[in-house]
Every structure is written in structure tokens, then in C-alpha cells.
Scaffold this active site. Structure first.
Site, PDB file in Angstrom:
ATOM      1  N   TYR A  41       2.345   5.621  15.415  1.00  0.00           N
ATOM      2  CA  TYR A  41       1.115   4.865  15.149  1.00  0.00           C
ATOM      3  C   TYR A  41      -0.115   5.735  15.434  1.00  0.00           C
ATOM      4  O   TYR A  41      -1.013   5.861  14.598  1.00  0.00           O
ATOM      5  CB  TYR A  41       1.104   3.616  16.031  1.00  0.00           C
ATOM      6  CG  TYR A  41      -0.079   2.703  15.824  1.00  0.00           C
ATOM      7  CD1 TYR A  41      -0.150   1.856  14.726  1.00  0.00           C
ATOM      8  CD2 TYR A  41      -1.136   2.668  16.736  1.00  0.00           C
ATOM      9  CE1 TYR A  41      -1.232   1.004  14.541  1.00  0.00           C
ATOM     10  CE2 TYR A  41      -2.215   1.818  16.567  1.00  0.00           C
ATOM     11  CZ  TYR A  41      -2.253   0.984  15.465  1.00  0.00           C
ATOM     12  OH  TYR A  41      -3.332   0.146  15.289  1.00  0.00           O
ATOM     13  N   SER A  48      -0.572   8.559  12.977  1.00  0.00           N
ATOM     14  CA  SER A  48      -1.065   8.098  11.672  1.00  0.00           C
ATOM     15  C   SER A  48      -2.566   7.836  11.737  1.00  0.00           C
ATOM     16  O   SER A  48      -3.311   8.165  10.814  1.00  0.00           O
ATOM     17  CB  SER A  48      -0.316   6.843  11.217  1.00  0.00           C
ATOM     18  OG  SER A  48      -0.677   5.705  11.987  1.00  0.00           O
ATOM     19  N   LYS A  49      -3.029   7.274  12.849  1.00  0.00           N
ATOM     20  CA  LYS A  49      -4.447   6.915  12.958  1.00  0.00           C
ATOM     21  C   LYS A  49      -5.318   8.160  13.152  1.00  0.00           C
ATOM     22  O   LYS A  49      -6.426   8.238  12.615  1.00  0.00           O
ATOM     23  CB  LYS A  49      -4.645   5.924  14.109  1.00  0.00           C
ATOM     24  CG  LYS A  49      -3.925   4.584  13.908  1.00  0.00           C
ATOM     25  CD  LYS A  49      -4.370   3.884  12.639  1.00  0.00           C
ATOM     26  CE  LYS A  49      -3.880   2.447  12.544  1.00  0.00           C
ATOM     27  NZ  LYS A  49      -4.340   1.771  11.317  1.00  0.00           N
ATOM     28  N   VAL A 104       0.820  -1.224   0.000  1.00  0.00           N
ATOM     29  CA  VAL A 104       0.000   0.000   0.000  1.00  0.00           C
ATOM     30  C   VAL A 104       0.850   1.269   0.000  1.00  0.00           C
ATOM     31  O   VAL A 104       0.335   2.360  -0.240  1.00  0.00           O
ATOM     32  CB  VAL A 104      -1.015   0.035   1.174  1.00  0.00           C
ATOM     33  CG1 VAL A 104      -2.037  -1.081   1.053  1.00  0.00           C
ATOM     34  CG2 VAL A 104      -0.309   0.027   2.518  1.00  0.00           C
ATOM     35  N   SER A 149      -7.697   3.503  14.961  1.00  0.00           N
ATOM     36  CA  SER A 149      -7.430   2.748  16.193  1.00  0.00           C
ATOM     37  C   SER A 149      -7.861   3.575  17.403  1.00  0.00           C
ATOM     38  O   SER A 149      -7.850   4.816  17.352  1.00  0.00           O
ATOM     39  CB  SER A 149      -5.931   2.469  16.310  1.00  0.00           C
ATOM     40  OG  SER A 149      -5.596   2.065  17.631  1.00  0.00           O
TER      41      SER A 149
HETATM   42  N1  LIG Z   1      -5.388  -5.695  16.445  1.00  0.00           N
HETATM   43  C1  LIG Z   1      -5.718  -4.581  17.100  1.00  0.00           C
HETATM   44  O1  LIG Z   1      -5.820  -4.548  18.343  1.00  0.00           O
HETATM   45  C2  LIG Z   1      -5.989  -3.308  16.342  1.00  0.00           C
HETATM   46  C3  LIG Z   1      -6.540  -2.235  17.051  1.00  0.00           C
HETATM   47  C4  LIG Z   1      -6.802  -1.057  16.399  1.00  0.00           C
HETATM   48  C5  LIG Z   1      -6.546  -0.945  15.048  1.00  0.00           C
HETATM   49  N2  LIG Z   1      -6.015  -1.993  14.367  1.00  0.00           N
HETATM   50  C6  LIG Z   1      -5.757  -1.810  12.940  1.00  0.00           C
HETATM   51  O2  LIG Z   1      -6.404  -2.810  12.193  1.00  0.00           O
HETATM   52  C7  LIG Z   1      -5.701  -3.008  10.961  1.00  0.00           C
HETATM   53  C8  LIG Z   1      -5.467  -4.487  10.756  1.00  0.00           C
HETATM   54  O3  LIG Z   1      -4.598  -4.966  11.760  1.00  0.00           O
HETATM   55  P1  LIG Z   1      -4.699  -6.433  12.365  1.00  0.00           P
HETATM   56  O4  LIG Z   1      -4.896  -6.299  13.807  1.00  0.00           O
HETATM   57  O5  LIG Z   1      -5.626  -7.258  11.566  1.00  0.00           O
HETATM   58  O6  LIG Z   1      -3.177  -6.888  12.178  1.00  0.00           O
HETATM   59  P2  LIG Z   1      -2.510  -7.979  11.241  1.00  0.00           P
HETATM   60  O7  LIG Z   1      -1.056  -7.793  11.443  1.00  0.00           O
HETATM   61  O8  LIG Z   1      -3.119  -9.311  11.500  1.00  0.00           O
HETATM   62  O9  LIG Z   1      -2.918  -7.532   9.766  1.00  0.00           O
HETATM   63  C9  LIG Z   1      -2.307  -6.479   9.090  1.00  0.00           C
HETATM   64  C10 LIG Z   1      -2.160  -6.860   7.632  1.00  0.00           C
HETATM   65  O10 LIG Z   1      -1.635  -5.742   6.904  1.00  0.00           O
HETATM   66  C11 LIG Z   1      -0.670  -6.242   5.989  1.00  0.00           C
HETATM   67  N3  LIG Z   1       0.271  -5.199   5.612  1.00  0.00           N
HETATM   68  C12 LIG Z   1       1.227  -4.615   6.389  1.00  0.00           C
HETATM   69  N4  LIG Z   1       1.932  -3.730   5.670  1.00  0.00           N
HETATM   70  C13 LIG Z   1       1.408  -3.743   4.411  1.00  0.00           C
HETATM   71  C14 LIG Z   1       1.710  -3.044   3.217  1.00  0.00           C
HETATM   72  N5  LIG Z   1       2.724  -2.155   3.157  1.00  0.00           N
HETATM   73  N6  LIG Z   1       0.978  -3.303   2.116  1.00  0.00           N
HETATM   74  C15 LIG Z   1      -0.033  -4.212   2.166  1.00  0.00           C
HETATM   75  N7  LIG Z   1      -0.349  -4.923   3.256  1.00  0.00           N
HETATM   76  C16 LIG Z   1       0.371  -4.688   4.361  1.00  0.00           C
HETATM   77  C17 LIG Z   1       0.003  -7.386   6.729  1.00  0.00           C
HETATM   78  O11 LIG Z   1       0.691  -8.251   5.834  1.00  0.00           O
HETATM   79  C18 LIG Z   1      -1.181  -8.036   7.423  1.00  0.00           C
HETATM   80  O12 LIG Z   1      -1.772  -9.046   6.632  1.00  0.00           O
HETATM   81  C19 LIG Z   1      -4.421  -2.180  11.066  1.00  0.00           C
HETATM   82  O13 LIG Z   1      -4.598  -0.969  10.361  1.00  0.00           O
HETATM   83  C20 LIG Z   1      -4.306  -1.915  12.551  1.00  0.00           C
HETATM   84  O14 LIG Z   1      -3.585  -0.727  12.831  1.00  0.00           O
HETATM   85  C21 LIG Z   1      -5.739  -3.187  14.984  1.00  0.00           C
END
Ligand SMILES: NC(=O)c1ccc[n+]([C@@H]2O[C@H](COP(=O)([O-])OP(=O)(O)OC[C@H]3O[C@@H](n4cnc5c(N)ncnc54)[C@H](O)[C@@H]3O)[C@@H](O)[C@H]2O)c1
Length: 267
Positions: A162, A165-166, A71, A149
Site C-alpha cells: 500500500y 503504491s502511494k 481501474v 496516503s
Molecule cells: N480512509 C482513509 O483513512 C484513507 C487514508 C489515506 C488514503 N486513503 C485513500 O483514499 C481513497 C479512497 O478510499 P476510502 O477511504 O474512501 O475507501 P472506500 O473503501 O470507502 O472507497 C474506495 C472505493 O474504491 C472502489 N474500488 C476499489 N477497487 C476498485 C477498482 N479496481 N476499480 C474501481 N473502483 C474500485 C471501491 O469499490 C470503493 O468504492 C483510496 O485511494 C485510499 O487509499 C484513504
């Protein structure tokens, strides 16, 4: 359920694009959108994870195309949106989910680390928004969902890049909602709380996949105790909120932040 309500939440004959669909929240969103009737185009850096997501969707009878996408590269994100437009005849839903997290205090963060987080979490979402908004405007509208987030509401030590960015993603959402409303494009943010995915498991799973159960239990107990619901979140909690924003059930909702966070923060 009555047909009227089924229609409101259905994505039948729609197409959806999901980034970060190789794992966690993105994988579950792609699966749920498919179960709701959408054809899905999914992208991720992790091709193996992407393949597993596609298999799961196909096994359940869904239609899916996959693309390796970084991305941070605008042309990759545009190619993913094009794949949906060309393959499915248009794009109705865009979910910008891909994201990374780095634990570093401001005083210890070097420029490369700052750039990395902002490139994936902010520029990646910006590229997805621009490509999808253009395509949706040309075909009568759609719904864009950006994943932020709870970190955008509540400062925490080590999460400066982080959280920045959010918070910026939420402002991007609101700006785009103002710009695209007349074209029928809705844009909303989801700000999840602590969700059980590889992003949070990094605290207690090592590179070989070994789980440190003591650390896990302590972390989950601490995070649960911060919620009035006394639990951490799971990927369904987020994917179902995303389905609401993707579907006509939220037809009058734009420029908003929805917070499936167990009530941990209530700004
Ligand atoms: N897990 C949590 O507690 C939480 C809380 C708040 C927000 N989020 C947000 O939710 C979203 C998903 O996170 P998740 O928890 O499923 O984590 P995750 O690590 O399981 O999934 C993240 C995915 O993004 C992909 N990714 C990373 N860099 C990339 C790039 N440059 N290009 C394309 N794909 C890329 C990874 O390969 C992975 O499959 C993120 O934006 C994260 O910040 C997660």
C-alpha cells in the site's frame, strides 16, 4: 463571500471525473464537485454504491453520469473519461480516488497480493492520469488530483504494498506535472491521514455490518492521539482540499502533495 472569491472556488460550467465514487472519499468528492457547479462522471467497481452516490447528487439538483469501472482495466478508465468528454463536452477535473488496502508484512506477501494492490492503486491512477491528461491537453488544460496516503510518508508494519503504491503515485504526479504544464494541465497529490470510511472501518465492522464499538473506540482514540488536532479525519476534510486543487483557487499549484492528515506527519 465576495464574487471574486466565489469565482476562484467555483466549478460552474466545468466537468469532473471521479473514480472510486461508490463510497467514502470518492463519493464525497463527487458530491462536493457537483455542489460547486460541476457536471460529474463517476466510476466504481461497486455499482450499487455508485447508484447511491448518483441519487444523492441528483437529489441536490446536480448532473451526473455513472459507469461501472475497474481501474485495473485501461479501457474502462478511458471509457469513463470519454463519457465526460462526449457527454459534457470536455473534462476539466480528474480525481483518481479508487484504492484498496491489504495488511500483509513483506515476508508474507505473495506475488498475486502485491500485483493486486499495485494494479488498483498505481496502475489505475496511471491510466486515469494518461486518459485525462490527453483529453485536457486537447481542450486547453485542467486539474488532475491523485489520492495517495499519509502511509507514503510514514512506514507502518503490514502496509508495504500500500505504502509503496502511494509513494509511487506522488512521483507519478510530479512527473506528469512536469510533462503537462505547458498544456495547462496541473497535477497534484492529496495524502490523507486516517479518515472515517469503509477502508478504516474494516478494523471494527464485520461482513454482516456489525460494529465492535470497543475496538472502534480504542482505534479512534489511538489515531486521534497521534494528531495535534486530537481527532481523526472525515470525508469532508479531504473533499474540501480536493475542491481547492480542482478549482482556480490553486491555479499556481502543480506537482505538489497536500497533506490533510491532522498534522500526524509533517515531512
Ligand atoms: N480512509 C482513509 O483513512 C484513507 C487514508 C489515506 C488514503 N486513503 C485513500 O483514499 C481513497 C479512497 O478510499 P476510502 O477511504 O474512501 O475507501 P472506500 O473503501 O470507502 O472507497 C474506495 C472505493 O474504491 C472502489 N474500488 C476499489 N477497487 C476498485 C477498482 N479496481 N476499480 C474501481 N473502483 C474500485 C471501491 O469499490 C470503493 O468504492 C483510496 O485511494 C485510499 O487509499 C484513504
Amino acid at each position: 463571500m465576495h464574487r471574486e472569491l466565489e469565482g476562484a472556488f467555483s466549478l460552474t460550467d466545468r466537468s469532473a471525473v471521479v473514480t472510486g465514487a461508490g463510497s467514502g472519499i470518492g463519493r464525497e468528492a463527487a458530491r462536493v464537485f457537483s455542489l460547486a457547479g460541476a457536471r460529474v462522471a463517476i466510476g466504481d467497481l461497486d455499482e450499487s454504491g455508485l447508484g447511491d452516490t448518483a441519487k444523492e447528487i441528483e437529489r441536490a439538483g446536480g448532473e451526473v453520469v455513472t459507469r461501472r469501472v475497474d481501474v485495473r482495466r485501461r479501457e474502462d478508465v478511458e471509457a469513463l473519461v470519454d463519457a465526460a468528454v462526449l457527454g459534457f463536452g470536455g473534462i476539466d477535473v480528474m480525481a483518481n480516488v479508487a484504492g484498496i488496502i491489504r495488511n500483509r508484512r513483506v515476508v508474507d506477501t505473495n506475488e498475486a497480493e502485491l500485483d493486486e494492490v499495485l494494479s488498483v492503486n498505481l496502475k489505475g491512477v496511471f491510466f486515469g492520469c494518461a486518459a485525462a491528461a490527453r483529453a485536457m491537453a486537447a481542450s486547453g488544460g485542467g486539474s488532475i488530483i491523485n489520492i495517495a496516503s499519509a502511509g507514503m510518508d510514514q512506514p507502518a508494519e503490514g502496509l508495504s504494498a500500500y505504502a509503496m503504491s502511494k509513494a509511487a503515485v506522488a512521483m507519478l504526479t510530479r512527473t506528469l506535472a512536469v510533462e503537462m504544464g505547458a498544456d495547462g494541465v496541473r497535477v497534484n497529490t492529496i495524502a490523507p491521514g486516517f479518515i472515517d470510511t469503509s477502508m478504516t472501518r474494516r478494523h471494527f465492522v464485520d461482513d454482516a455490518g456489525r460494529v465492535d464499538a470497543k475496538t472502534r473506540d480504542a482505534l479512534w482514540s489511538t489515531m486521534s492521539s497521534q494528531s495535534p488536532l486530537s481527532r481523526i479525519g472525515n470525508v469532508k476534510d479531504i473533499a474540501h482540499a480536493m475542491l481547492y486543487l480542482a478549482s482556480d483557487a490553486s491555479a499556481f499549484v502543480t506537482g505538489q502533495t497536500l497533506r490533510p492528515n491532522g498534522g500526524v506527519v509533517m515531512p
